[in-house]
Design a protein around this motif. Structure first.
Motif, PDB file in Angstrom:
ATOM      1  N   ALA A 181       0.839  -1.205   0.000  1.00  0.00           N
ATOM      2  CA  ALA A 181       0.000   0.000   0.000  1.00  0.00           C
ATOM      3  C   ALA A 181       0.875   1.256   0.000  1.00  0.00           C
ATOM      4  N   TYR A 182       1.947   1.206   0.743  1.00  0.00           N
ATOM      5  CA  TYR A 182       2.891   2.333   0.829  1.00  0.00           C
ATOM      6  C   TYR A 182       3.526   2.577  -0.544  1.00  0.00           C
ATOM      7  N   GLU A 183       3.974   1.494  -1.166  1.00  0.00           N
ATOM      8  CA  GLU A 183       4.584   1.648  -2.493  1.00  0.00           C
ATOM      9  C   GLU A 183       3.565   2.190  -3.501  1.00  0.00           C
ATOM     10  N   GLY A 184       2.314   1.716  -3.379  1.00  0.00           N
ATOM     11  CA  GLY A 184       1.266   2.207  -4.286  1.00  0.00           C
ATOM     12  C   GLY A 184       1.040   3.700  -4.083  1.00  0.00           C
ATOM     13  N   THR A 185       1.069   4.142  -2.835  1.00  0.00           N
ATOM     14  CA  THR A 185       0.886   5.575  -2.551  1.00  0.00           C
ATOM     15  C   THR A 185       2.041   6.374  -3.133  1.00  0.00           C
ATOM     16  N   LEU A 186       3.250   5.867  -2.981  1.00  0.00           N
ATOM     17  CA  LEU A 186       4.401   6.568  -3.570  1.00  0.00           C
ATOM     18  C   LEU A 186       4.236   6.686  -5.083  1.00  0.00           C
ATOM     19  N   ARG A 187       3.788   5.598  -5.725  1.00  0.00           N
ATOM     20  CA  ARG A 187       3.591   5.654  -7.194  1.00  0.00           C
ATOM     21  C   ARG A 187       2.516   6.672  -7.544  1.00  0.00           C
ATOM     22  N   ASP A 188       1.414   6.665  -6.781  1.00  0.00           N
ATOM     23  CA  ASP A 188       0.343   7.651  -7.034  1.00  0.00           C
ATOM     24  C   ASP A 188       0.889   9.073  -6.964  1.00  0.00           C
ATOM     25  N   LEU A 189       1.875   9.272  -6.107  1.00  0.00           N
ATOM     26  CA  LEU A 189       2.432  10.623  -5.928  1.00  0.00           C
ATOM     27  C   LEU A 189       3.562  10.900  -6.929  1.00  0.00           C
ATOM     28  N   GLY A 190       3.741  10.002  -7.889  1.00  0.00           N
ATOM     29  CA  GLY A 190       4.688  10.267  -8.976  1.00  0.00           C
ATOM     30  C   GLY A 190       6.076   9.695  -8.776  1.00  0.00           C
ATOM     31  N   CYS A 191       6.284   8.911  -7.708  1.00  0.00           N
ATOM     32  CA  CYS A 191       7.616   8.344  -7.467  1.00  0.00           C
ATOM     33  C   CYS A 191       7.775   7.043  -8.254  1.00  0.00           C
TER      34      CYS A 191
ATOM     35  N   GLU B 251       8.576  -1.114  15.552  1.00  0.00           N
ATOM     36  CA  GLU B 251       9.042   0.261  15.755  1.00  0.00           C
ATOM     37  C   GLU B 251       9.373   0.969  14.443  1.00  0.00           C
ATOM     38  N   GLY B 252       8.682   0.552  13.388  1.00  0.00           N
ATOM     39  CA  GLY B 252       8.891   1.201  12.088  1.00  0.00           C
ATOM     40  C   GLY B 252       7.840   2.266  11.838  1.00  0.00           C
ATOM     41  N   GLY B 253       8.230   3.308  11.125  1.00  0.00           N
ATOM     42  CA  GLY B 253       7.296   4.360  10.718  1.00  0.00           C
ATOM     43  C   GLY B 253       7.384   4.553   9.209  1.00  0.00           C
ATOM     44  N   VAL B 254       6.706   5.574   8.704  1.00  0.00           N
ATOM     45  CA  VAL B 254       6.638   5.731   7.251  1.00  0.00           C
ATOM     46  C   VAL B 254       7.949   6.206   6.614  1.00  0.00           C
ATOM     47  N   THR B 255       8.786   6.921   7.369  1.00  0.00           N
ATOM     48  CA  THR B 255      10.074   7.270   6.740  1.00  0.00           C
ATOM     49  C   THR B 255      10.984   6.044   6.637  1.00  0.00           C
ATOM     50  N   CYS B 256      10.808   5.099   7.555  1.00  0.00           N
ATOM     51  CA  CYS B 256      11.791   4.004   7.715  1.00  0.00           C
ATOM     52  C   CYS B 256      11.848   3.052   6.549  1.00  0.00           C
ATOM     53  N   ILE B 257      10.747   2.922   5.793  1.00  0.00           N
ATOM     54  CA  ILE B 257      10.673   1.841   4.813  1.00  0.00           C
ATOM     55  C   ILE B 257      10.996   2.301   3.389  1.00  0.00           C
ATOM     56  N   SER B 258      11.657   3.443   3.269  1.00  0.00           N
ATOM     57  CA  SER B 258      12.168   3.830   1.945  1.00  0.00           C
ATOM     58  C   SER B 258      13.446   4.656   2.106  1.00  0.00           C
TER      59      SER B 258
END
Ligand code: CIR
Length: 259
Positions: free
Chosen positions: A42-52, A247-254
């Motif tokens: 889902a995170y990767e999909g959101t990044l793609r939606d935002l043009g990444c 203990e992971g957040g949204v910055t941690c996984i990219s």
């Protein structure tokens, strides 16, 4: 015309051993790997939606925390610093991340006895605030300062308490606006920026990933999301309940690479 970077986001498949992850401030609770994988997707999909563009590195089955790629590298516009993570169990994670970054940046590396986790580095303009705590030490900061200073950045060590990384407790939601958990990070240590506080019932809500004018924020922290929206910030939510148990957040996984 805005001159926005286009982003390459490096992510990494979740290790089947994630249940053996490092934990510092949370008690261990079972992690549903299937759901955690859905969160990453889902995170990767959101990044793609935002043009990444998203490039996912293969899993490292013997490295439980390897999905948290942020800690392996700090990518600046001019160079990438490959870290030496503070947790010894995580040191082998950096090799694959360094290989993936090398086509895009000159690479320098933190050496022993220095330690530095990417999650401790918060960039605000040409200032790099570095949290000094259980993962990042003085030698790591000193080495990082030499590397970054050569490119015109200043490096400011920051004390914090109660959470794993500096960015667990504070991130930037706009050029001049921080989101902080004041129990963990004192915003006065981060320059003279204005700060929004997380809702007191959502201590882990201060970690956002900013892409242009949008911030990606965990769906579980709705009260803090409303505070962001009240400030005019555009928020995209992603589910993070399983990865948060590690203990992971949204910055941690990219690892975000501007191009
Ligand atoms: C660790 O303790 O290292 C992992 N379980 C979580 C790392 C999260 N990374 C980050 O905040 N940048």
């Amino acid at each position: 015309m805005t001159n926005r970077p286009s982003w390459l986001a490096l992510t990494r498949e979740i290790s089947p051993a994630i249940e053996h992850c490092e934990l510092t401030h949370l008690a261990r609770s079972p992690i549903d790997v299937t759901r955690a994988r859905a969160e990453l997707e889902a995170y990767e999909g959101t990044l793609r939606d935002l043009g990444c563009e998203v490039r996912r590195l293969p899993a490292a089955p013997d490295m439980p925390d390897s999905v948290f790629v942020e800690d392996a590298a700090v990518v600046l516009d001019e160079l990438a610093v490959i870290t030496r993570p503070g947790a010894a169990s995580r040191r082998a994670e950096t090799a694959a991340v360094a290989d993936a970054i090398r086509p895009y940046r000159p690479v320098a590396a933190i050496l022993a006895p220095g330690t530095l986790d990417g999650g401790d580095v918060l960039r605000v303009g040409r200032t790099l605030f570095v949290g000094v705590g259980s993962r990042t030490n003085e030698s790591g900061v000193a080495q990082f300062r030499r590397m970054a200073a050569s490119q015109g950045y200043s490096v400011e060590p920051v004390a914090f308490q109660g959470c794993l990384h500096l960015k667990t407790g504070a991130t930037l939601v706009a050029d001049d606006l921080l989101l902080v958990n004041p129990a963990w990070v004192d915003p006065a240590h981060l320059g003279s920026l204005r700060a929004i506080e997380v809702d007191p019932n959502e201590p882990f809500a201060a970690n956002v990933l900013r892409i242009g004018d949008v911030v990606i924020h965990p769906a579980e922290h709705a009260r803090t999301r409303r505070r962001l929206e009240a400030e005019g910030i555009s928020v995209r939510t992603v589910p993070m309940a399983e990865l948060a148990k590690a203990e992971g957040g949204v910055t941690c996984i990219s690892v975000m690479i501007a191009r």
